[in-house]
Design a protein around this motif. Sequence first.
Motif, PDB file in Angstrom:
ATOM      1  N   TYR A  35       0.727  -1.135  -0.114  1.00 40.04           N
ATOM      2  CA  TYR A  35      -0.299   0.220  -0.188  1.00 40.04           C
ATOM      3  C   TYR A  35       1.009   1.105  -0.007  1.00 40.04           C
ATOM      4  O   TYR A  35       1.833   0.811   0.485  1.00 40.04           O
ATOM      5  CB  TYR A  35      -1.005   0.279   1.329  1.00 40.04           C
ATOM      6  CG  TYR A  35      -2.179  -0.990   1.829  1.00 40.04           C
ATOM      7  CD1 TYR A  35      -2.621  -2.042   1.492  1.00 40.04           C
ATOM      8  CD2 TYR A  35      -3.249  -0.587   0.596  1.00 40.04           C
ATOM      9  CE1 TYR A  35      -2.899  -2.521   1.887  1.00 40.04           C
ATOM     10  CE2 TYR A  35      -4.817  -1.013   1.033  1.00 40.04           C
ATOM     11  CZ  TYR A  35      -4.199  -2.316   0.826  1.00 40.04           C
ATOM     12  OH  TYR A  35      -5.696  -2.673   0.991  1.00 40.04           O
ATOM     13  N   GLN A  37       0.804   5.585   1.667  1.00 40.83           N
ATOM     14  CA  GLN A  37      -0.396   5.947   2.032  1.00 40.83           C
ATOM     15  C   GLN A  37       0.400   7.642   1.917  1.00 40.83           C
ATOM     16  O   GLN A  37       1.588   8.200   2.593  1.00 40.83           O
ATOM     17  CB  GLN A  37      -0.224   5.352   3.403  1.00 40.83           C
ATOM     18  CG  GLN A  37      -1.097   6.522   4.552  1.00 40.83           C
ATOM     19  CD  GLN A  37      -1.465   6.047   6.380  1.00 40.83           C
ATOM     20  OE1 GLN A  37      -0.051   5.304   6.063  1.00 40.83           O
ATOM     21  NE2 GLN A  37      -2.232   5.961   6.528  1.00 40.83           N
ATOM     22  N   LEU A  92       3.506   0.770   2.474  1.00 47.99           N
ATOM     23  CA  LEU A  92       3.079  -0.145   3.865  1.00 47.99           C
ATOM     24  C   LEU A  92       2.711  -1.823   3.341  1.00 47.99           C
ATOM     25  O   LEU A  92       2.289  -1.579   2.110  1.00 47.99           O
ATOM     26  CB  LEU A  92       2.020   0.028   4.631  1.00 47.99           C
ATOM     27  CG  LEU A  92       1.556   1.265   4.844  1.00 47.99           C
ATOM     28  CD1 LEU A  92       0.528   2.153   5.651  1.00 47.99           C
ATOM     29  CD2 LEU A  92       2.714   1.161   6.750  1.00 47.99           C
ATOM     30  N   LEU A 104      -6.425  -6.711   8.267  1.00 45.35           N
ATOM     31  CA  LEU A 104      -4.981  -6.653   7.519  1.00 45.35           C
ATOM     32  C   LEU A 104      -4.303  -6.908   8.924  1.00 45.35           C
ATOM     33  O   LEU A 104      -4.674  -5.775   9.079  1.00 45.35           O
ATOM     34  CB  LEU A 104      -4.846  -6.664   6.650  1.00 45.35           C
ATOM     35  CG  LEU A 104      -6.127  -6.172   5.071  1.00 45.35           C
ATOM     36  CD1 LEU A 104      -5.841  -5.550   4.264  1.00 45.35           C
ATOM     37  CD2 LEU A 104      -5.487  -7.514   4.853  1.00 45.35           C
ATOM     38  N   PHE A 106      -0.107  -5.135   9.511  1.00 45.22           N
ATOM     39  CA  PHE A 106       0.378  -4.491   8.112  1.00 45.22           C
ATOM     40  C   PHE A 106       2.094  -3.959   9.282  1.00 45.22           C
ATOM     41  O   PHE A 106       2.028  -3.970  10.481  1.00 45.22           O
ATOM     42  CB  PHE A 106       0.174  -2.612   8.166  1.00 45.22           C
ATOM     43  CG  PHE A 106      -1.283  -2.558   7.481  1.00 45.22           C
ATOM     44  CD1 PHE A 106      -2.491  -2.643   8.067  1.00 45.22           C
ATOM     45  CD2 PHE A 106      -0.884  -1.880   6.572  1.00 45.22           C
ATOM     46  CE1 PHE A 106      -3.939  -2.949   7.449  1.00 45.22           C
ATOM     47  CE2 PHE A 106      -2.012  -1.660   5.640  1.00 45.22           C
ATOM     48  CZ  PHE A 106      -3.544  -1.758   6.100  1.00 45.22           C
ATOM     49  N   GLY A 107       2.747  -3.892   8.407  1.00 51.39           N
ATOM     50  CA  GLY A 107       3.866  -3.626   8.562  1.00 51.39           C
ATOM     51  C   GLY A 107       4.609  -2.277   9.277  1.00 51.39           C
ATOM     52  O   GLY A 107       3.028  -1.254   9.316  1.00 51.39           O
ATOM     53  N   GLU A 108       5.597  -1.619   9.798  1.00 45.93           N
ATOM     54  CA  GLU A 108       4.947   0.339  10.269  1.00 45.93           C
ATOM     55  C   GLU A 108       5.329   1.021   9.178  1.00 45.93           C
ATOM     56  O   GLU A 108       5.556   2.159   9.760  1.00 45.93           O
ATOM     57  CB  GLU A 108       6.234  -0.167  11.728  1.00 45.93           C
ATOM     58  CG  GLU A 108       5.931  -1.090  12.751  1.00 45.93           C
ATOM     59  CD  GLU A 108       7.094  -0.558  13.778  1.00 45.93           C
ATOM     60  OE1 GLU A 108       5.843  -1.013  14.808  1.00 45.93           O
ATOM     61  OE2 GLU A 108       7.658   0.215  13.676  1.00 45.93           O
TER      62      GLU A 108
END
Lengths: 115, 111
Positions: A35, A37, A92, A104, A106-108
């Motif tokens: 993703y 953002q 992300l 979902l 998510f990583g940081e």
Amino acid sequence: SAVISQKPSRDICQRGTSLTIQCQVDSQVTMMFWYRQQPGQSLTLIATANQGSEATYESGFVIDKFPISRPNLTFSTLTVSNMSPEDSSIYLCSVGKAGWTGELFFGEGSRLTVL
Amino acid sequence: EDQVTQSPEALRLQEGESSSLNCSYTVSGLRGLFWYRQDPGKGPEFLFTLYSAGEEKEKERLKATLTKKESFLHITAPKPEDSATYLCAVQLEDSNYQLIWGAGTKLIIKP
């Protein structure tokens, strides 16, 4: 649950260069997504990273600009190629588990600034 | 065009002051609606899934509700640790995993 590690956490890059972001998951997962953002904006799906086959890209994103690798069920990379300031964003990695119900993990995120 | 809109963009509350966040959606067909929480410098964290109008889910001080056009995230007697950006996303009926995300509501709880 799933624990996702992303590298780098942040970077400052020059226009025209490329950067590869790594995503490591602590368990095998089928569904892995990348993703973008941008500040104050919605998350936008770039592509779905498929293990053993080409990634599936969303409208507005192309493989030449955002090549993705998925060599196994716990790892993926996203490369941002030939960067411009418009690519400055948070990227992300996220995963969904089997029997996905909308959750979902998510990583940081990797915060990328292009000068 | 399928769309998800969250309001307000930002909300400041005193500790203990209850309120609601809104997520309105215009989609061809809804499979599910999801709420996530995002802290600064972190990825989003899943909170709730809602599938049909009238459904409610609760977790600690949060309660999510769903109608045919919108969802509300009610926060009761919030604490400063509830400060975060709350994101809403919808999954379309004809989609396996594609989510349409709102831009989020930034919630600030002052002690």
